[in-house]
Design an enzyme around this catalytic site. Structure first.
Site, mmCIF file in Angstrom:
data_model
loop_
_atom_site.group_PDB
_atom_site.id
_atom_site.type_symbol
_atom_site.label_atom_id
_atom_site.label_comp_id
_atom_site.label_asym_id
_atom_site.label_seq_id
_atom_site.Cartn_x
_atom_site.Cartn_y
_atom_site.Cartn_z
ATOM 1 N N GLY A 34 2.588 3.733 1.537
ATOM 2 C CA GLY A 34 3.131 4.033 2.860
ATOM 3 C C GLY A 34 3.505 5.492 3.014
ATOM 4 O O GLY A 34 3.588 6.018 4.122
ATOM 5 N N ARG A 35 3.741 6.137 1.869
ATOM 6 C CA ARG A 35 4.167 7.547 1.936
ATOM 7 C C ARG A 35 3.557 8.331 0.773
ATOM 8 O O ARG A 35 4.159 9.288 0.285
ATOM 9 C CB ARG A 35 5.685 7.641 1.879
ATOM 10 C CG ARG A 35 6.290 6.957 0.666
ATOM 11 C CD ARG A 35 7.708 7.401 0.475
ATOM 12 N NE ARG A 35 8.340 6.643 -0.592
ATOM 13 C CZ ARG A 35 9.537 6.912 -1.045
ATOM 14 N NH1 ARG A 35 10.227 7.908 -0.536
ATOM 15 N NH2 ARG A 35 10.059 6.200 -2.008
ATOM 16 N N GLY A 83 0.821 -1.214 0.000
ATOM 17 C CA GLY A 83 0.000 0.000 0.000
ATOM 18 C C GLY A 83 0.846 1.250 0.000
ATOM 19 O O GLY A 83 2.080 1.201 0.083
ATOM 20 N N ASP A 114 4.075 -4.717 -7.485
ATOM 21 C CA ASP A 114 3.414 -3.473 -7.071
ATOM 22 C C ASP A 114 3.921 -2.288 -7.883
ATOM 23 O O ASP A 114 3.373 -1.192 -7.790
ATOM 24 C CB ASP A 114 3.610 -3.223 -5.568
ATOM 25 C CG ASP A 114 5.068 -3.290 -5.146
ATOM 26 O OD1 ASP A 114 5.725 -4.314 -5.428
ATOM 27 O OD2 ASP A 114 5.562 -2.326 -4.555
ATOM 28 N N ASP A 117 9.180 6.283 7.432
ATOM 29 C CA ASP A 117 8.880 7.636 7.925
ATOM 30 C C ASP A 117 7.849 8.366 7.059
ATOM 31 O O ASP A 117 7.435 9.472 7.380
ATOM 32 C CB ASP A 117 10.169 8.461 8.057
ATOM 33 C CG ASP A 117 10.888 8.645 6.734
ATOM 34 O OD1 ASP A 117 10.326 8.272 5.673
ATOM 35 O OD2 ASP A 117 12.022 9.162 6.747
ATOM 36 N N GLY A 118 7.464 7.762 5.952
ATOM 37 C CA GLY A 118 6.434 8.389 5.112
ATOM 38 C C GLY A 118 6.948 9.534 4.257
ATOM 39 O O GLY A 118 6.163 10.198 3.582
HETATM 40 P P1 AMP Z 1 8.709 1.619 -3.644
HETATM 41 O O1 AMP Z 1 10.051 1.018 -3.472
HETATM 42 O O2 AMP Z 1 8.728 3.129 -3.692
HETATM 43 O O3 AMP Z 1 7.917 1.021 -4.760
HETATM 44 O O4 AMP Z 1 7.931 1.298 -2.296
HETATM 45 C C1 AMP Z 1 7.608 -0.016 -1.868
HETATM 46 C C2 AMP Z 1 6.698 0.059 -0.661
HETATM 47 O O5 AMP Z 1 7.375 0.670 0.442
HETATM 48 C C3 AMP Z 1 5.431 0.870 -0.858
HETATM 49 O O6 AMP Z 1 4.439 0.257 -0.103
HETATM 50 C C4 AMP Z 1 5.809 2.237 -0.296
HETATM 51 O O7 AMP Z 1 4.685 2.970 0.099
HETATM 52 C C5 AMP Z 1 6.682 1.827 0.887
HETATM 53 N N1 AMP Z 1 7.659 2.874 1.256
HETATM 54 C C6 AMP Z 1 8.798 3.187 0.621
HETATM 55 N N2 AMP Z 1 9.457 4.169 1.256
HETATM 56 C C7 AMP Z 1 8.715 4.500 2.347
HETATM 57 C C8 AMP Z 1 8.846 5.438 3.418
HETATM 58 N N3 AMP Z 1 9.897 6.252 3.500
HETATM 59 N N4 AMP Z 1 7.882 5.455 4.347
HETATM 60 C C9 AMP Z 1 6.818 4.637 4.291
HETATM 61 N N5 AMP Z 1 6.631 3.737 3.315
HETATM 62 C C10 AMP Z 1 7.561 3.654 2.348
HETATM 63 MG MG MG Z 2 6.236 1.299 -5.637
#
Ligand code: AMP
Ligand code: MG
Length: 487
Positions: free
Chosen positions: A94-95, A92, A254, A127-128
């Site tokens: 997360g940020r 989902g 995802d 940390d979002g």
């Molecule tokens: P991504 O690598 O950007 O595709 O992210 C993979 C997952 O990790 C997704 O669910 C993002 O929302 C979550 N995510 C990545 N970085 C952060 C962060 N700094 N804080 C919260 N969730 C994160």
């Molecule tokens: Mg992603």
């Protein structure tokens, strides 16, 4: 200064309305000192926004999610996903937040989405937040991809938040406003399927069909048609990536869209020396997402999509599996034919040249390129010069000139067209050392290098004097390139 207090654009929230189970209403975190770093004026006006208004404090508040426009219901979207092959049932946003959808004058619906807008219930300890550098990277690379004619999410703006983000060091934070034809992912279907609620799965599939493949609604088996269409879009997309030397870096399920747009620019990069084993992501130690592995991985991800659709394909599971298997088996052919068509264009081959003549020539070129480790972008762009009688610049970047000369002789006999080639072989791609230079300066508050790099890569096929350094490979001392994901 007087500014309008409302956006000129109206928002909708069809996704959260129709598929409430797949998102959580949420709001963006406060930004202590929001300041616009870069705004995509052509895209803004395409969406119907007034750029002057978007630059105003009210506009910046919209771009950070602090002010919610009428009709928008910001939500964090739920999705699952296979990350490096391992399944996570609940990822989902997360940020990130889906602010809402904008429907333009032509009736085209597009998501406006924020990345780096604070923790959500999906943050899983993160940390979002997002740092300025990675958000500028997504801006540069996605806009370069768009200019290359490759389906992709777009970047509307990057706003510095004034908040610090702690990674290996303290970094300035930012929010990226991203525009996409939707944020439906393979992982969205995985999440819906895992709920066990077939009605939800069907509503999601119907939503995807209505939004991206409306003609599928009239097919004998609309859900099989959906699978066929997603697979065909992804096959075309992967061919486009491969033809331009793009390495996505994190092809988790995802990070693969249903629409066929490229999404989530993390540790991505453009390959310089041609090598199928090229990997840029610091965490991809096994080379799962290496350049040459990408088409295979796309098919693997589509198999995960197909699994989620089984209950909709046929009431008899065995027959459902058979339908899905037959659909997926077409992927390699669709991909290869898109790639071969693209290669013919890169080599300027007229339509009159038969596959019997073109295919061995292309195969031999791939072998030659791998032996030569020549810069991929310069090599192809230089070939039109060879047609025009100026072979030296390209000869000078290959190691085995004899092999190259012999190949060129065979190729020239097929009478390639140099002008066609210049329309498909870019001069400027966002090269890793230039991207790093722009991100480092942008992080320190100097947006000059970013602006100049964007000038080059958003008009990639037109060679312009003064931009020579944007067409050159990294200097030898730049070293092996690695980027970090999720930062
Ligand atoms: P991504 O690598 O950007 O595709 O992210 C993979 C997952 O990790 C997704 O669910 C993002 O929302 C979550 N995510 C990545 N970085 C952060 C962060 N700094 N804080 C919260 N969730 C994160
Ligand atoms: Mg992603």
């Amino acid at each position: 200064m007087s500014v309008a207090s409302r956006p000129t654009v109206s928002f909708d929230n069809q996704f959260s309305r129709e598929l409430a189970e797949l998102s959580l209403p949420w709001q963006a975190e406060e930004t202590p000192d929001p300041h616009l770093l870069v705004l995509n004026e052509p895209l803004a006006s395409d969406l119907g926004f007034d750029s002057t208004w978007l630059r105003s404090p009210d506009g910046v508040a919209l771009l950070t999610g602090r002010s919610v426009p009428d009709g928008a219901t910001p939500v964090a979207q739920a999705y699952a996903g296979h990350q490096f092959g391992g399944y996570s049932p609940r990822l989902g946003d997360g940020r990130a937040l889906l602010l809402g959808e904008v429907v333009d004058d032509a009736g085209r619906r597009r998501d406006v989405h924020l990345k780096g807008s604070g923790q959500t219930p999906f943050a899983r300890g993160g940390d979002g937040l997002a740092a300025v550098g990675p958000m500028l990277r997504e801006y540069i690379v996605s806009e370069a991809m768009h200019a290359l004619g490759i389906p992709t999410t777009r970047a509307l703006a990057v706003v510095g938040t004034g908040r610090s983000v702690y990674r290996e060091t303290r970094l300035p934070g930012a929010v990226l406003a991203r525009v996409a034809s939707s944020h439906l992912r393979v992982g969205t279907f995985q999440y819906a399927r895992a709920t066990g609620d077939t009605d939800l799965l069907r509503r999601l599939a119907d939503h995807a069909i209505a939004r991206h493949y409306p003609h599928a609604a009239g097919a004998d088996n609309p859900y099989l048609q959906l699978l066929d269409d997603v697979a065909a879009s992804q096959a075309e997309l992967l061919a486009r990536w491969m033809l331009v030397g793009f390495v996505h870096g994190v092809m988790n399920t995802d990070n693969m869209t249903i629409s066929g747009e490229t999404i989530d620019y993390g540790p991505c990069a453009f390959m310089e020396a041609f090598d199928p084993a090229t990997v840029y992501s610091s965490i991809d130690t096994g080379g799962r997402y290496a350049y040459g592995a990408q088409p295979h991985i796309a098919q693997w991800n589509l198999a995960r999509l197909a699994e989620t659709l089984l209950p909709l394909l046929h009431h008899d599971q065995e027959q459902a599996v058979e339908l899905a298997t037959t659909s997926l088996a077409r992927f390699p052919t669709t991909y290869s034919s898109a790639w071969a068509t693209g290669m013919r264009a890169k080599l300027g081959l007229p339509d009159t040249v038969s596959a019997k003549d073109a295919d061995p020539l292309v195969d031999d070129l791939v072998t030659l390129l791998q032996q030569q480790r020549a810069d991929y972008t310069s090599f192809f762009r230089g070939l039109s010069g060879v047609v025009r009688g100026d072979a030296e610049p390209t000869r000078s970047i290959v190691e085995n000139m004899t092999g190259f000369d012999a190949w060129v002789q065979r190729w020239l006999e097929l009478q390639p067209d140099a002008d066609t080639m210049d329309r498909v072989n870019p001069v400027y791609v966002p090269r890793n050392h230039l991207v790093e230079e722009a991100l480092a300066a942008g992080t320190d508050g100097d947006l000059g290098p970013l602006t100049r790099l964007l000038d080059a890569v958003t008009d990639p096929y037109r060679e312009r004097p003064g931009l020579e350094r944007y067409a050159e490979p990294a200097p030898a001392d730049f070293g092996p390139y690695r980027t970090f994901c999720g930062t």
